[in-house]
Design a protein around this motif. Structure first.
Motif, PDB file in Angstrom:
ATOM      1  N   GLY A 112      41.166  27.909  39.330  1.00  0.00           N
ATOM      2  CA  GLY A 112      41.796  28.170  38.071  1.00  0.00           C
ATOM      3  C   GLY A 112      40.720  28.964  37.203  1.00  0.00           C
ATOM      4  N   ILE A 113      41.843  29.540  36.449  1.00  0.00           N
ATOM      5  CA  ILE A 113      41.257  30.584  35.530  1.00  0.00           C
ATOM      6  C   ILE A 113      41.013  30.144  34.159  1.00  0.00           C
ATOM      7  CG2 ILE A 113      42.187  32.309  36.723  1.00  0.00           C
ATOM      8  CD1 ILE A 113      44.588  32.557  34.947  1.00  0.00           C
ATOM      9  N   GLU A 114      41.398  28.827  33.667  1.00  0.00           N
ATOM     10  CA  GLU A 114      41.298  28.202  32.585  1.00  0.00           C
ATOM     11  C   GLU A 114      39.967  26.970  32.490  1.00  0.00           C
ATOM     12  OE1 GLU A 114      42.268  29.423  29.546  1.00  0.00           O
ATOM     13  OE2 GLU A 114      43.509  30.908  30.437  1.00  0.00           O
ATOM     14  N   SER A 115      39.082  27.290  32.916  1.00  0.00           N
ATOM     15  CA  SER A 115      37.973  26.336  32.937  1.00  0.00           C
ATOM     16  C   SER A 115      37.512  25.674  31.667  1.00  0.00           C
ATOM     17  CB  SER A 115      36.731  26.859  33.870  1.00  0.00           C
ATOM     18  OG  SER A 115      36.184  27.853  33.089  1.00  0.00           O
ATOM     19  N   VAL A 124      31.097  34.960  32.525  1.00  0.00           N
ATOM     20  CA  VAL A 124      32.164  34.275  32.774  1.00  0.00           C
ATOM     21  C   VAL A 124      33.294  35.218  33.366  1.00  0.00           C
ATOM     22  CG1 VAL A 124      34.121  32.519  32.458  1.00  0.00           C
ATOM     23  CG2 VAL A 124      32.180  32.339  31.393  1.00  0.00           C
ATOM     24  N   ILE A 125      33.728  35.333  34.850  1.00  0.00           N
ATOM     25  CA  ILE A 125      34.728  36.167  35.305  1.00  0.00           C
ATOM     26  C   ILE A 125      35.759  35.686  35.823  1.00  0.00           C
ATOM     27  CG2 ILE A 125      34.911  37.954  36.970  1.00  0.00           C
ATOM     28  CD1 ILE A 125      32.024  38.286  37.102  1.00  0.00           C
ATOM     29  N   GLN A 126      37.102  35.762  35.314  1.00  0.00           N
ATOM     30  CA  GLN A 126      38.255  35.224  35.695  1.00  0.00           C
ATOM     31  C   GLN A 126      38.877  36.091  36.709  1.00  0.00           C
ATOM     32  OE1 GLN A 126      40.387  34.876  31.960  1.00  0.00           O
ATOM     33  NE2 GLN A 126      39.561  32.587  31.583  1.00  0.00           N
ATOM     34  N   ASP A 127      39.489  35.640  37.931  1.00  0.00           N
ATOM     35  CA  ASP A 127      40.097  36.295  38.818  1.00  0.00           C
ATOM     36  C   ASP A 127      41.592  35.908  38.980  1.00  0.00           C
ATOM     37  OD1 ASP A 127      41.023  37.801  41.168  1.00  0.00           O
ATOM     38  OD2 ASP A 127      39.253  37.219  42.257  1.00  0.00           O
ATOM     39  N   PRO A 128      42.609  36.278  38.360  1.00  0.00           N
ATOM     40  CA  PRO A 128      43.718  35.795  38.366  1.00  0.00           C
ATOM     41  C   PRO A 128      44.553  35.883  39.897  1.00  0.00           C
ATOM     42  CG  PRO A 128      43.644  36.903  36.400  1.00  0.00           C
ATOM     43  CD  PRO A 128      42.572  37.247  37.242  1.00  0.00           C
ATOM     44  N   SER A 129      44.167  36.987  40.659  1.00  0.00           N
ATOM     45  CA  SER A 129      44.761  37.069  41.944  1.00  0.00           C
ATOM     46  C   SER A 129      44.334  36.282  42.728  1.00  0.00           C
ATOM     47  CB  SER A 129      44.324  38.619  42.267  1.00  0.00           C
ATOM     48  OG  SER A 129      43.046  38.542  42.678  1.00  0.00           O
ATOM     49  N   ALA A 130      43.184  35.539  42.705  1.00  0.00           N
ATOM     50  CA  ALA A 130      42.554  34.696  43.723  1.00  0.00           C
ATOM     51  C   ALA A 130      42.519  33.181  42.782  1.00  0.00           C
ATOM     52  CB  ALA A 130      41.096  34.745  43.895  1.00  0.00           C
ATOM     53  N   GLY A 131      43.123  33.252  41.641  1.00  0.00           N
ATOM     54  CA  GLY A 131      43.278  32.014  41.031  1.00  0.00           C
ATOM     55  C   GLY A 131      41.813  31.138  40.795  1.00  0.00           C
ATOM     56  N   VAL A 132      40.768  31.940  40.545  1.00  0.00           N
ATOM     57  CA  VAL A 132      39.468  31.233  40.439  1.00  0.00           C
ATOM     58  C   VAL A 132      38.629  31.795  39.278  1.00  0.00           C
ATOM     59  CG1 VAL A 132      39.142  30.670  42.877  1.00  0.00           C
ATOM     60  CG2 VAL A 132      38.391  32.652  41.770  1.00  0.00           C
TER      61      VAL A 132
END
Length: 724
Positions: free
Chosen positions: A204-207, A232-240
């Motif tokens: 998820g991207i909203e940890s 903190v690095i959000q990766d929406p394409s991978a969902g992590v």
């Protein structure tokens, strides 16, 4: 004629001096060794004519003395000229005939073929191209999960410009499965949790984790570590979401070792418990798993489903925890001890509800004091009446029992404790009266190191769902780990591995490999099984793992189209009877024979199969054998040794036609099924066909046939192997 004759005589005079005074034939012939062309003419037209003219004057022929004329228009001289022309032609063809008797000088294919057969060498008719066909099996709901693809299944090429369609036929029968259409490589693995880990990848991207937050890594109750989130690095394409504690790790391409295993001695029913009992931490050969399943009467489809969808495990303590609540210890904001008055109207100050008598001496009698004289330096273990407990500065119901709590101070390293009990109460101390949360901890160890005023408390622990990490190492070597368990793969099975090459960017590659074994590995992830393919030889290229696809519905095929016909009827009174095949060219395929090929012809007489042999020499009349002879026209003849049983149309042949370089097609050009087997969706050849060869040329015959007598099928020295 006169002009020709006169010119011949003049030419002879130019070469040999006087005309008519000596014989010019036969010419002495001398040929040195190693010539590509030999001379065998004993004379030419002019020489033959001169010899006959000379003999007109020879004393040995007195009857010719009266023939005094040598004019070309004389009838006798004209007859001699004609005879010289005949002799010239005979000598020319004698020379050509002599050249055809030697391998080095022969120019006609039939001559070389006959010369080769004298020493037992049969010219090679050519070899059909070989290819590997990869079938795709229907996987729609309701279709069978496996289907049979019989031998001689015919596939046709899509012709290009100036090309004709070519047929290929499968060499053996196979059983295809839809799950084998496009098997994938294992490209992700669970994160390895340790107190030294420097990267946590969260699903998820909203940890809810922010830079500067603390996270708790729990290995066990006694092994924990507190880490500060630096990025903190959000990766929406991978969902992590990547939580960087330090530098990111370099994941390995193969996790876990391959351990030996054997069949279990207890025979449980098929359920989650038995799968865990048998396979966890073990590696078995797929053939052993097949035998085990048969012994236990397991349903392989149910087993494959359960192996790829493991049961939900109970919540594990090991993991990475977010600490959602940040608070302080009760009393951290109490007034400074030095700012409080010590005596009021002859009485000592009433502090936190306790009144000292006027005759008490605070310096000498401290038995009635509940606290030290100065609470500014109070530590967490000095709170009277409290053991393994701490009081927070407010009510925090979200810090629940059995959760984790971290104490952190500027003077002391952070330490984690498990919360045993949460209790709400009102406390009057340190000149304060508030409602607090009293937490009972799993241990009191280290509480004496934390100051009441300087300690920060992190609580409300929440285990973060960790995402799997990519396995980025290129695929190479003699084994690969698939992304799940695939049932039914066995030793000796062919597979086609395709993908983008990692050693040549942007270029696709495909390879065919034979399986030495297919392992069922239970060591890589808890509760899951994976198939490990072991190849007979390492891969030739290196591939990007995310692009690799493996098809196991693969069968070898060769160029050629099957035919069946009646050769004719037998005659019991005739030996060495010969029949011609109606269609050509006969297909030959590569084989482990002295000449490296084997014909596809099968002959049956009265439904009894007869055998092909290289030669009929030395064969007995009762042997059921035959030889194959190929004409220069391309027609094939079959000659039998023994007299054939008398009958009508009792001699039948089945064979294939198609051979040579016409079968050297491009990759993915074989894609049309002549007859679609039930359950087959499509077919293709991932690799271009190979191994084709046209029939031997004259130059090939000239070079190869003499080598036969150098080895006589007996290979001893390296030179023998080279000649063979």
């Amino acid at each position: 004629m006169p002009n020709t004759l006169d010119a011949s005589i003049r030419g002879l005079n130019d070469c040999d001096g006087r005309a008519g005074d000596q014989a010019q034939t036969p010419v002495k012939i001398e040929n040195r060794a190693g010539l590509d062309q030999i001379e065998q003419r004993i004379g030419s037209h002019a020489r033959f004519f001169q010899t006959m003219l000379a003999r007109l004057s020879n004393a040995s022929f007195p009857a010719l003395r009266n023939l005094n004329t040598r004019e070309s228009n004389d009838l006798t001289i004209a007859l001699l000229d004609a005879c010289a022309a005949v002799d010239d032609g005979l000598s020319f063809y004698t020379e050509r005939y002599a050249n055809e008797w030697y391998v080095r000088t022969a120019s006609e294919r039939v001559s070389l073929v006959q010369l080769a057969r004298l020493i037992g060498y049969e010219p090679r008719p050519g070899v059909a191209a070989g290819a590997y066909l990869a079938f795709s099996i229907e996987d729609k709901p309701g279709t069978p999960e496996s289907t049979s693809i019989e031998a001689a299944t015919r596939v046709m090429s899509i012709p290009g410009k100036d090309e004709l369609p070519q047929f290929f036929e499968t060499s053996t029968s196979i059983t295809g499965r839809s799950v084998w259409n496009a098997m994938r490589i294992r490209t992700r693995a669970p994160q390895q949790i340790s107190t030294a880990m420097t990267l946590a990848v969260v699903q998820g991207i909203e940890s809810g984790i922010r830079r500067g937050d603390s996270v708790l890594i729990v290995i066990s109750d006694t092994e924990t570590a507190v880490k500060r989130v630096q990025r903190v690095i959000q990766d929406p394409s991978a969902g992590v979401t990547r939580l960087e504690l330090t530098n990111a790790p370099a994941p390995s391409a193969f996790l876990g070792g391959l351990l030996g295993g054997g069949l279990m001695t207890a025979y449980p029913l098929l359920n989650d418990s038995s799968i865990e009992q048998v396979f966890t931490g073990q590696v078995y050969s797929s053939s052993d798993v097949f035998v085990l399943g048969q012994m236990l009467s397991w349903s392989f489809s149910d087993f494959a489903t359960a192996a790829n969808i493991p049961p939900t495990p109970p919540p594990a303590e090991k993991g990475v925890y977010a600490l959602r609540t940040r608070t302080a210890i009760f009393g951290h904001n109490a007034p400074s001890w030095a700012s409080l008055p010590q005596i009021v109207d002859g009485q000592y100050l009433q502090i936190t509800g306790h009144v000292l008598e006027s005759n008490d001496s605070p310096e000498t009698d401290t038995s009635k004091w509940q606290y030290p004289l100065n609470w500014d330096n109070l530590t967490l273990d000095q709170t009277p009446g409290l053991t393994r407990t701490i009081d927070l500065d407010n009510v925090y119901p979200s810090i629940t029992e059995d959760s984790w709590l971290v104490l952190e101070s500027s003077d002391t390293a952070a330490k984690a404790y498990r919360v045993i009990k949460n209790q709400e109460l009102t406390r009057n101390d340190y000149a304060l009266s508030v409602k607090v949360t009293r937490l009972e901890l799993s241990s009191a160890t280290g509480l004496d190191s934390y100051s009441m005023r300087k300690t920060t408390v992190y609580g409300q622990s929440e285990q973060l769902p960790l995402a799997s990490v990519p396995l980025t190492s290129p695929i190479s070597g003699d084994r690969v780990v698939l992304d799940k368990y695939y049932p039914g793969l066995v030793k000796g099975q062919l597979i086609v591995l395709s993908g983008e090459r990692a050693d040549l960017n942007g270029v696709p590659g495909s390879e065919v490999r034979e399986l030495v074994d297919a392992l069922v590995d239970g060591t890589l992830e808890p509760g899951r099984l994976f198939t490990v393919l072991v190849f007979s030889q390492p891969l030739s290229y290196v591939y990007k793992p995310e692009t690799v696809s493996i098809n196991a519905n693969v069968v070898a095929a060769t160029h050629g189209e099957s035919k069946a016909e009646v050769l004719g009827g037998g005659d019991g009174a005739t030996r060495y009877k010969t029949f011609a095949l109606k269609q050509a060219p006969l297909t030959y395929v590569s084989a482990s024979t002295p000449n490296g090929t084997q014909s596809t012809l099968e002959v049956r007489v009265n439904d009894v199969r007869w055998d092909e042999v290289p030669s009929l020499y030395g064969r007995m009349p009762d042997e059921h054998v035959y030889v194959i002879r190929h004409e220069d026209s391309g027609q094939t003849r079959v000659q039998f040794n023994a007299p054939l049983p008398t009958g009508q149309e009792n001699i039948r042949a089945s064979y294939r036609i198609g051979i040579g370089l016409t079968g050297m097609l491009r990759a993915n050009q074989l894609s049309m099924l002549a007859v679609r087997p039930l359950g087959v969706r499509s077919v293709t050849n991932p690799l271009a066909p190979s191994g084709a060869e046209d029939r031997e040329t004259i130059d090939d015959l000239r070079e190869n046939s003499p080598l036969t007598v150098l080895t006589l099928d007996r290979l001893v020295s390296l030179y023998d192997y080279q000649n063979f």
